[in-house]
Scaffold this motif. Sequence first.
Motif, mmCIF file in Angstrom:
data_model
loop_
_atom_site.group_PDB
_atom_site.id
_atom_site.type_symbol
_atom_site.label_atom_id
_atom_site.label_comp_id
_atom_site.label_asym_id
_atom_site.label_seq_id
_atom_site.Cartn_x
_atom_site.Cartn_y
_atom_site.Cartn_z
ATOM 1 N N LYS A 528 0.833 -1.205 0.000
ATOM 2 C CA LYS A 528 0.000 0.000 0.000
ATOM 3 C C LYS A 528 0.865 1.251 0.000
ATOM 4 O O LYS A 528 0.550 2.241 -0.669
ATOM 5 C CB LYS A 528 -0.921 -0.002 1.215
ATOM 6 N N ALA A 529 1.970 1.219 0.756
ATOM 7 C CA ALA A 529 2.864 2.377 0.780
ATOM 8 C C ALA A 529 3.449 2.636 -0.604
ATOM 9 O O ALA A 529 3.602 3.794 -1.014
ATOM 10 C CB ALA A 529 3.980 2.142 1.795
ATOM 11 N N PHE A 530 3.768 1.569 -1.340
ATOM 12 C CA PHE A 530 4.296 1.744 -2.695
ATOM 13 C C PHE A 530 3.243 2.360 -3.609
ATOM 14 O O PHE A 530 3.530 3.299 -4.366
ATOM 15 C CB PHE A 530 4.753 0.393 -3.236
ATOM 16 N N VAL A 531 2.017 1.862 -3.532
ATOM 17 C CA VAL A 531 0.947 2.411 -4.368
ATOM 18 C C VAL A 531 0.708 3.875 -4.027
ATOM 19 O O VAL A 531 0.559 4.729 -4.921
ATOM 20 C CB VAL A 531 -0.338 1.577 -4.195
ATOM 21 N N ASP A 532 0.667 4.196 -2.746
ATOM 22 C CA ASP A 532 0.445 5.587 -2.337
ATOM 23 C C ASP A 532 1.564 6.488 -2.844
ATOM 24 O O ASP A 532 1.314 7.626 -3.271
ATOM 25 C CB ASP A 532 0.364 5.676 -0.813
ATOM 26 N N ASN A 533 2.793 5.984 -2.813
ATOM 27 C CA ASN A 533 3.920 6.796 -3.254
ATOM 28 C C ASN A 533 3.866 7.064 -4.747
ATOM 29 O O ASN A 533 4.072 8.196 -5.201
ATOM 30 C CB ASN A 533 5.222 6.103 -2.880
ATOM 31 N N VAL A 534 3.577 6.017 -5.519
ATOM 32 C CA VAL A 534 3.512 6.199 -6.973
ATOM 33 C C VAL A 534 2.352 7.105 -7.351
ATOM 34 O O VAL A 534 2.462 7.932 -8.264
ATOM 35 C CB VAL A 534 3.392 4.827 -7.669
ATOM 36 N N SER A 535 1.230 6.974 -6.642
ATOM 37 C CA SER A 535 0.049 7.751 -7.009
ATOM 38 C C SER A 535 0.198 9.236 -6.725
ATOM 39 O O SER A 535 -0.643 10.031 -7.157
ATOM 40 C CB SER A 535 -1.173 7.212 -6.260
ATOM 41 N N LEU A 536 1.245 9.650 -6.017
ATOM 42 C CA LEU A 536 1.466 11.078 -5.800
ATOM 43 C C LEU A 536 1.659 11.819 -7.116
ATOM 44 O O LEU A 536 1.388 13.019 -7.209
ATOM 45 C CB LEU A 536 2.679 11.293 -4.891
ATOM 46 N N GLY A 537 2.154 11.104 -8.125
ATOM 47 C CA GLY A 537 2.336 11.749 -9.427
ATOM 48 C C GLY A 537 1.036 12.146 -10.078
ATOM 49 O O GLY A 537 1.000 13.070 -10.899
ATOM 50 N N GLN A 538 -0.056 11.478 -9.734
ATOM 51 C CA GLN A 538 -1.338 11.795 -10.339
ATOM 52 C C GLN A 538 -1.786 13.201 -9.980
ATOM 53 O O GLN A 538 -2.404 13.895 -10.794
ATOM 54 C CB GLN A 538 -2.381 10.768 -9.881
ATOM 55 N N THR A 539 -1.461 13.636 -8.769
ATOM 56 C CA THR A 539 -1.856 14.969 -8.315
ATOM 57 C C THR A 539 -0.712 15.975 -8.402
ATOM 58 O O THR A 539 -0.835 17.083 -7.883
ATOM 59 C CB THR A 539 -2.372 14.888 -6.871
#
Length: 759
Positions: A528-539
């Motif tokens: 989950k931490a990896f997904v949250d980190n990568v998804s920061l690029g979306q915003t």
Amino acid sequence: MLVAVTVFFLWWVDRFFPLRHWVFFVYLQAWLCVAMFAAASLVTGLRLLTLLMPEAPPLGQRLLLGLALGVLTFFWGVFLAGVLGLYGHVFFFAWPAAMLAFGGPAAWRLARRSVRHLRRLKARWYVPRGIVDALGAAVLTLGCVAVYLQVLTPANIGADSVSYHLPIAEHYVTAGGIRPFLEGWYNGALPQLASVLYTWAFQSPGSLGFHIVLSGHIEFFLFLATLAGISGLVRVLVGVRAPYASALMFAFPGFLAYDSNLIVGADHVLAFWAPPLALALVKFARRFEQRRAVLAGLVTAGALLTKYQSLYLLVPTALLIIVLAIRARQPRPLLVWGLVAVAACAPHWAKNWIFYGDPLYPFLRRWFPSHPFPPGAAELMSRVLTPPQFRFTGTWDVKLRDLAQILVSFSFVPHDWGFHGARPVFGSLFTCLLVGLPFVKARARIWAMVAGVHLGVVTWFVTAHEDRYLQAILPWMVAVAATLLFLLWHRGILARVAVVLLLAAQVVYGSDVYFYRVHAMIGDSPLKAFVDNVSLGQTGRFAERARLWGDLQRCDVSRRVPKGSKVLINHFTEKLGIGVPSVMGCGGCQGAIDYAAHTTPAETLAVWKSVGVTHAWWRPNLPDLSADLAAREAVFQRAISLFAPTAVSIDQYRLGTVELHRPLPAAATTPTRIAWIGCAKDPPTGLYDARALSERRPPANPGLPLAKRDPVAALLPANVVVLHPACGPSAEMTAAIKADFVQATRAGDLVFYVRRPVP
């Protein structure tokens, strides 16, 4: 045209998601650096192996032993460069380049011969042969991908990684080289092979986040090498090629759960040495001579330089070599092995001897003048370094009973912090398969490996029996389990059915361990931490990816203090991300600073000066403290109020410049007196000095006389007040405290007040 449209596509999407922020390039850069580390280690190790073993062992064994020698050489180079103060971006690239130049030509000749050999084998070298091989290849591939998904996030670091493995690396790099921890930080004197490898990673260009990513990738590469080593070890044990035998590692699911998984620590770096050590011992047993003694000694030193838990490998190794020496009636190879191991471990014991006067600081303090290690330090240290639940205690009959049981129960009864409850997850496959050992034609080396594993388990239980430490001998367990599965598989159809049932039960039972959401530092799953980190690029929050750990990094402490500063970190052990040299001030984790022994603030300042402190960083709100720790906190708060009066608040923390050179205020030479106003279970209300309160001795003025009639007079001898507001200080007493004292900090229900300075 395809190239042109690719360029157009990249140009077009760059305006929506800039290429420089693609996480792909971060991991690509990390793998390029790891490839540089791996290639430099391998080619150098292969050349050194040629000098030790001119007879050239099979290719797989040669690669495994060569890589082990190369990693040891890489560590030695980084260590010596640190002693010479050569750390920086230039050294980051220069040292691997020098190793490549040293071993490259010989490795190139070996590669050309190997390629010709592999061409003759064609696809037979890597294509699975049969359904068992195919299943092993699939499990191995999926398992490695699953582990790598956890490694991808820099947030996947453990408590020890935050406390000392990575902070040691950061400290050395910010200090420009390997320098002593003047406060006598105990963790800073532990074996440091993993931390020194991470020190090389911290010299790379990039942010703290990238340094953690690169360190994690180095650990992951050594994990892959461990898997390859397990397969090579199985081939040596059974005499049959078994390239996918290491897939059985994933039938031991405990290594996938926090805190036994890959968390940028040293446990899996220590496990890397287990297969090459076993292979070196097999060759040493075949030919008991000095060249092979040197090889075994160097690999032994690699393990010893990584962690003290290498004792699990050292004890069976030493016993085996002693038996070989007695059988061959040749003590010289035994002596050569021991001398080589001790000499190659010089970066540990010689450094500690020079820095702290004790080769194994602080554990040999009875025989060496360990410093700093004042009276009372041993008691504080014992509370921190070895938690009570992992100690070997009891009467002699109880200890003998526990030792007999642990040989079986270690894989059925958890010895951990309770992250996964009472459920055993380490993996019982090794223990269960031992029932078949008497019914197969096992070589003597298999029996020796089984005995070595159990000697390691006994050593683990006697020293500090925390489950994650068993990662050191897990490769040996996996190799023995794979060997027994192979031998039992050839005992007939009934044995095969039993093997399938046992293996299926183990795999199905532990298949959910990987998904446990118990990572103590993340508070969830690393996935989950990896997904949250990568998804920061979306915003578009690209900068937040580089800020992944801790308050020290988030508060930019390194930018708030001048160059050359050294920051005192009080009362808590995490210091990763501070970005400058630092001093640990927590009681029990270092030897120089014991606030309970400081009579006056002037003594505290003198100790701070002796360890080079220029600034202090502390937390105004602490968790609950015992009376012992509260006494020490009271001394710190009084001293910091006098010597860093202009401290500023930064995100729930305080940062202050320690005024080292101004004249001492008059209060600095006045002994610290603590007015303790506690509850029923606390020490009695009264006036204490710090040592008396920490040891729960009777107070100097029990009950604070005159407290009801004249609270101001009652508090006059005190310069610090520590109280439980809910436990009944009168309104008059509360008013007197607020008039003459200022609140300094809170610790759970405790409130600390320090007397206002006299103008």
